[in-house]
Design an enzyme around this catalytic site. Structure first.
Site, PDB file in Angstrom:
ATOM      1  N   GLN A 187     -24.405  -1.058   7.053  1.00 41.42           N
ATOM      2  CA  GLN A 187     -25.806  -1.115   7.476  1.00 41.42           C
ATOM      3  C   GLN A 187     -26.017  -2.182   8.541  1.00 41.42           C
ATOM      4  OE1 GLN A 187     -26.949  -0.518   2.839  1.00 41.42           O
ATOM      5  NE2 GLN A 187     -28.679  -1.078   4.108  1.00 41.42           N
ATOM      6  N   ARG A 236     -32.414  -1.178  -2.797  1.00 46.60           N
ATOM      7  CA  ARG A 236     -33.565  -0.806  -1.976  1.00 46.60           C
ATOM      8  C   ARG A 236     -34.540  -1.972  -1.875  1.00 46.60           C
ATOM      9  NH1 ARG A 236     -35.340   5.298  -1.390  1.00 46.60           N
ATOM     10  NH2 ARG A 236     -36.757   5.038   0.330  1.00 46.60           N
ATOM     11  N   CYS A 237     -34.050  -3.177  -1.982  1.00 46.27           N
ATOM     12  CA  CYS A 237     -34.791  -4.414  -1.773  1.00 46.27           C
ATOM     13  C   CYS A 237     -33.774  -5.494  -2.018  1.00 46.27           C
ATOM     14  CB  CYS A 237     -35.960  -4.562  -2.738  1.00 46.27           C
ATOM     15  SG  CYS A 237     -36.596  -6.261  -2.777  1.00 46.27           S
ATOM     16  N   GLU A 263     -38.952   0.111   1.282  1.00 50.63           N
ATOM     17  CA  GLU A 263     -38.736  -0.455  -0.044  1.00 50.63           C
ATOM     18  C   GLU A 263     -40.002  -0.594  -0.869  1.00 50.63           C
ATOM     19  OE1 GLU A 263     -35.025  -3.166   1.545  1.00 50.63           O
ATOM     20  OE2 GLU A 263     -36.974  -4.058   1.252  1.00 50.63           O
TER      21      GLU A 263
END
Ligand code: FES
Ligand code: FES
Lengths: 798, 171
Positions: A235, A382-383, A752
């Site tokens: 990422q 996701r955070c 998120e």
């Protein structure tokens, strides 16, 4: 706030471009989809390079053990097994340890001790996938098991053995760091004075992102050219390139990181894992491309973990329910090393956003990081920056307060919200929220779900003995890291970038410093350029994920793509528009000041027929540009955000609980989100659906737990339960729009929000259903076993 | 390692290979036939990323040996479009934003095609149950369900006008 926004022209609730152009506000169908729906995506394991070899990993069955010996002789007899790499081999090159993004260090391969179950112990290089696996099975490792600590509180006890003696005699304990924020003394005083105090222990368990594609890479070392190409699931490809240059000593211009298509990331594909490094070492050693692809079980047992926060929170308030103080003490279980992906100055991420959506003056938060015999934790789900943990704690505490004083939780929130006219709002822990309208979002959610009727229904059901609960979460997210004065990773500032090239025929190529793992950047970034310059989306190609061509950026995680690279894209486009104005003035023989920009063209004020389209201007930039001006139409921008952006929302969940089995059913779930101006409503909805599902999953199903020997109890998809379409609720979504005042297009991050906001709504609903039985708190996941045990204890039966 | 010769049909074409008896069908498709649209997302038959049709039945190709496919007819995502014309399910997934990272998508589409062949007019819950063996981490399934509904409607519609009308009683 909203009125001011519309007056300044920042509020964009309706599209400003034509549908053919497809700028902001249009649900443009995704440009990336044709390859995916045909099975023509190019994910890492789809890639085969000439002469490519395979790497597979021998892993430890023990959570803590001394390695007395590794015997690779049988493995090396297997035809096709070319090499077995051990920690001793790496030690010769000083590569057996590597730095983590959090400034700690992590073993690539151990030389003497393994620290968690499934730790990498040796790597087998072979001519095929299957032969590499045969090699792994044939490597004999002699272990002597050692005592194990999985409980961070035990790890902090004075007589606990020291997990990391490598830190030296000064650090002969398992405490990693202490971090605090806010005013301790002021908070103590306010808490002392509070008419009402509620306190609770809340555990946010370890979970795993489990993107459907696991991690993997192909390292391709070309000795003749001195070139390392690393194809990988990353990422943050640029950061990886720099880290690789620093660790390996290879010159950075000769390292190319390429990502291809990525099958989901959610933060799990930000860090560097040992497997990547082993593939690089193997390729450097054998001079051929080497592929490493994780199995799902390896993925669930060795990397990409999140959360594991033990939170003690205390909330002070008046009898009427006005919050006055919040005090939080947290133990963060990081496993055997701190390999979290937080910005350097923030070892506990942005956890001090824990004062949430509420207006009060006194808060103090402290966190202690601790080592245990678990794999590195705290990466992301996701955070990555601990906002989920913070929101969970405050939203649970506010609900407990409401129940304790007998006030409706919606009303208590309304009475404590930061009001729209208080923005920008400075929190007691030092954040500045950019914009918000919390009452409007909650009211919309209450209206959508029919809150008053539901409360009536609940009373009727309770009278009949049925268990129904309603839970609210009014969260504030904080995303878009980040301003360079505060945010860096390993010293690299967290700016992001975009480079735009307009070709003579009026077609556009743009490259961005962020990466997509499914968010749809090829479409949304084209829409930003279409909005700013009037080129149709169809004429704009977006590229990313190749460090040889894309401008430097810190990558996609923590919902930072739109807040940071999206801003860079708008600013780069505006630089092009500025140059286009000069070219148009030249072509129209008018002064720049006499030109106005509308719908993709410059026209002379008062004579709209005298105009030049952006396409005509692009052609002129290469064929007829003014004397003294550089030819071409290109721009690049590195955007350093002035502040973070604060998306927010209000979620309401309705649950029914089966008295006999303890099974929780989410009957309805309404999510009202505000992420500022919206680029593509369809994609935003998709992000929210996905985020909600990843909030629902750990609320009811997912947990990576360990037994006292450090065995991972959920190391496969048979034990780690991802929700299927059957369990997943039919999400009901709504929007309000409150633009970010400091973002060039008024947008905020959204990826998120729902994962952050959903769990406390579900948790609150379940506790609400059981409160009358004397239940104050149940930690997620709210499994039938847990609920059934409580019902059983309370004497509730079918 | 001894190998075994197999012959099977993949997307209408006869294919042959000499394979180890332990080779999984998914690896035959991906590594031997270089058809990488069929994905791998787990090692316990849970995720469905590898779903293909075997003689019209949906199958997790990670859970079947290549040698068991001898003489069978396999259909994969690569066989769904007719040249430039997308299959109704492919089109619907695109129209309805039924995919994000796209990794689960080929398996989802193959599973949905099996579902619609058996149940051309499924309810919302029948669709959800029909794809319960396929995990998606990105979409929350809402738009996948919508996409399958769209394709079901499309596939139930009478054949387009350029095809000769069939007698209503047939099939
Ligand atoms: S790869 Fe997961 S079910 Fe086949
Ligand atoms: S679209 Fe990413 S897993 Fe389904």
């Amino acid at each position: 706030m909203t009125d001011m926004m519309s007056e300044t022209g920042l509020l964009k609730e309706t599209p400003q471009t034509t549908e053919a152009v497809g700028g902001m506000g249009y649900s443009v169908k995704r440009k990336e989809d044709p390859r995916f729906i045909r099975g023509q995506g190019e994910y890492i394991d789809d890639l085969v390079l000439p002469g490519m070899l395979w790497l597979d990993i021998v892993r430890s069955p023990y959570a803590h053990a001394t390695i007395k010996g590794i015997d690779a002789s049988e493995a090396l007899k297997i035809p096709g097994v070319l090499a077995v790499i051990t920690g001793a081999d790496l030690e010769k090159a000083g590569l057996h340890w590597m730095p983590t993004l959090a400034g700690d260090k992590q073993m690539v391969l151990p030389t003497d001790t393994v620290m968690y179950q499934a730790q990498e112990v040796a790597a087998v290089v072979a001519t095929s996938r299957y032969i590499a696996a045969d090699g792994v099975a044939a490597v004999l490792v002699d272990y002597e098991p050692l005592p194990v600590i999985v409980d961070p509180f035990k790890s902090l006890e004075p007589d606990a053995f020291v997990l990391r003696p490598d830190r030296g005699p000064d650090k002969a304990n398992n405490h990693i760091w202490h971090w605090e924020s806010g005013d301790r003394a002021g908070t103590d005083t306010a808490m002392e004075a509070a008419e009402v105090r509620v306190s609770e222990d809340i555990y946010i368990p370890r979970i795993h992102v489990a993107s459907i594609e696991t991690c993997g890479c192909i390292a391709d070392w070309n000795a003749t050219r001195g070139q390392m190409t690393l194809h990988m699931t990353s990422q943050a490809p640029h950061a990886i390139r720099t880290v690789l240059a620093l660790v390996s000593g290879l010159p950075e211009q000769n390292i190319r990181v390429k990502t291809h298509d990525i099958g989901g990331g959610f933060g799990g594909k930000v860090p560097v894992y040992p497997g990547y490094v082993l593939a690089v070492v193997a390729s450097l050693t054998v001079g051929k491309p080497v592929k490493w692809i994780e199995d799902r079980s390896e993925n669930l047992q060795a990397d990409s973990f999140a959360r594991d926060y033990h939170i003690h929170a205390e909330l002070g308030a008046t009898k009427a329910g006005k919050i006055t103080a919040l005090k939080v003490k947290t133990v963060a279980d990081h496993g055997y090393t701190d390999a979290a992906a937080d910005p350097s100055k923030f070892p506990a991420g942005l956890f001090n956003v824990i004062t949430g959506s509420y207006d009060f003056d006194n808060a103090f938060v402290e966190v202690d990081g601790v080592y245990t015999n678990k794999p590195p934790g705290g990466v992301a789900y996701r955070c990555s920056f601990r906002v989920t943990e913070a929101v969970h704690a405050i939203e649970r505490m506010v609900d407990i307060l409401a129940h304790d004083i007998g006030k409706d939780p919606a009303r208590l929130r309304m009475e404590n919200f930061i009001q729209p006219d208080q923005f920008p709002y400075k929190t007691p822990t030092g954040w500045s929220y950019d914009s918000g309208d919390y009452p409007r979002a909650l009211q919309k959610a209450l209206d959508m779900i029919g809150y008053d009727d539901l409360r009536k229904e609940q009373l009727e059901k309770r009278a009949k003995g049925e268990l129904m609960g309603i839970g609210i979460s009014s969260f504030t997210e904080i995303v878009g890291a980040g301003p360079s004065h505060d945010f860096d990773i390993l010293g690299i500032k967290m700016f992001d970038s975009c480079e735009i090239r307009v070709h003579p025929t009026g077609k556009v190529l743009a490259r961005i410093g962020v990466q997509t793992q499914g968010q749809g950047h090829e479409t949304t970034f084209a829409q930003i350029i279409a909005e700013e310059l009037g080129f149709p989306v169809a004429d704009i190609k977006i590229e990313y994920g190749d460090t040889d061509t894309a401008p430097y950026g810190l990558g996609t995680y923590a919902s930072r793509s739109t807040p940071v690279a999206g801003a860079a894209t708008a600013i780069a486009a505006r630089k092009i528009r500025d140059k286009s104005r000069k070219i148009a003035a030249h072509l129209l023989e008018a002064s720049e000041d006499d030109l106005e920009w509308t719908n993709g063209k410059f026209s002379v004020k008062g004579s709209p027929d005298k105009s030049k389209t952006i396409q005509e201007i692009a052609f002129a930039a290469y064929t007829n540009h003014p004397a003294g001006m550089e030819a071409g139409l290109e721009a690049v921008d590195y955007y350093d955000p002035p502040n973070l952006t604060c998306p927010f929302g209000s979620y309401i969940c309705v649950v029914d609980i089966d008295r006999g089995t303890g099974q929780v059913t989410v009957r309805r779930f309404v999510a009202v989100d505000d992420c500022g101006n919206i680029i593509n409503p369809m994609i935003v909805d998709g992000q929210i659906h996905g985020g909600l599902t990843m909030g629902f999953a750990p609320s009811l199903y997912e947990e990576i737990s360990y037994d006292e020997l450090g065995n991972n109890l959920a190391g496969t998809f048979m034990d780690y339960l991802l929700p299927t379409a059957v369990e997943t609720p039919a999400w009901e979504t709504g929007k309000t729009v409150t633009p970010s005042p400091h973002h060039p297009i008024g947008a905020k991050g959204v990826g998120e929000s729902a994962t952050v906001g959903a769990p406390p709504a579900i948790n609150n609903a379940v506790v609400d259903a059981l409160w009358h039985l004397g239940v104050r708190n149940i930690d997620i996941p709210l499994t039938p076993q847990k609920i059934w045990a409580i019902l059983n204890e309370k004497g509730v039966t079918a | 390692m001894t190998t075994q010769h197999i012959e099977l049909t993949v997307n209408g074409q006869v294919r042959e290979a000499d394979v180890e008896p332990r080779l999984l069908l998914v690896h035959l498709l991906r590594d031997v036939f270089e058809m990488t649209g069929t994905h791998i997302g787990c090692d316990t038959s849970n995720c469905g990323a590898c779903t293909v049709l075997v003689d019209g039945e949906s199958a997790k190709s990670c859970t079947m040996l290549a040698v068991s496919a001898e003489g069978r007819s396999i259909k994969t995502i690569e066989g769904m479009a007719d040249g430039a014309t997308l299959h109704a399910l492919q089109q619907a997934f695109w129209d309805q934003h039924g995919l994000q990272c796209g990794f689960c998508t080929p398996g989802m589409i193959m599973q949905a095609s099996w579902l619609l062949a058996r149940n051309p007019d499924p309810t919302d819950m029948e669709i959800r149950e029909g794809i319960a063996g396929n995990l998606c981490r990105c979409t929350g399934y809402v738009n996948i369900v919508k996409a399958i509904e769209q394709a079901a409607t499309e596939l139930r519609a009478p054949a387009s006008t350029d095809a000769p009308a069939e007698p209503a009683a047939a099939s």
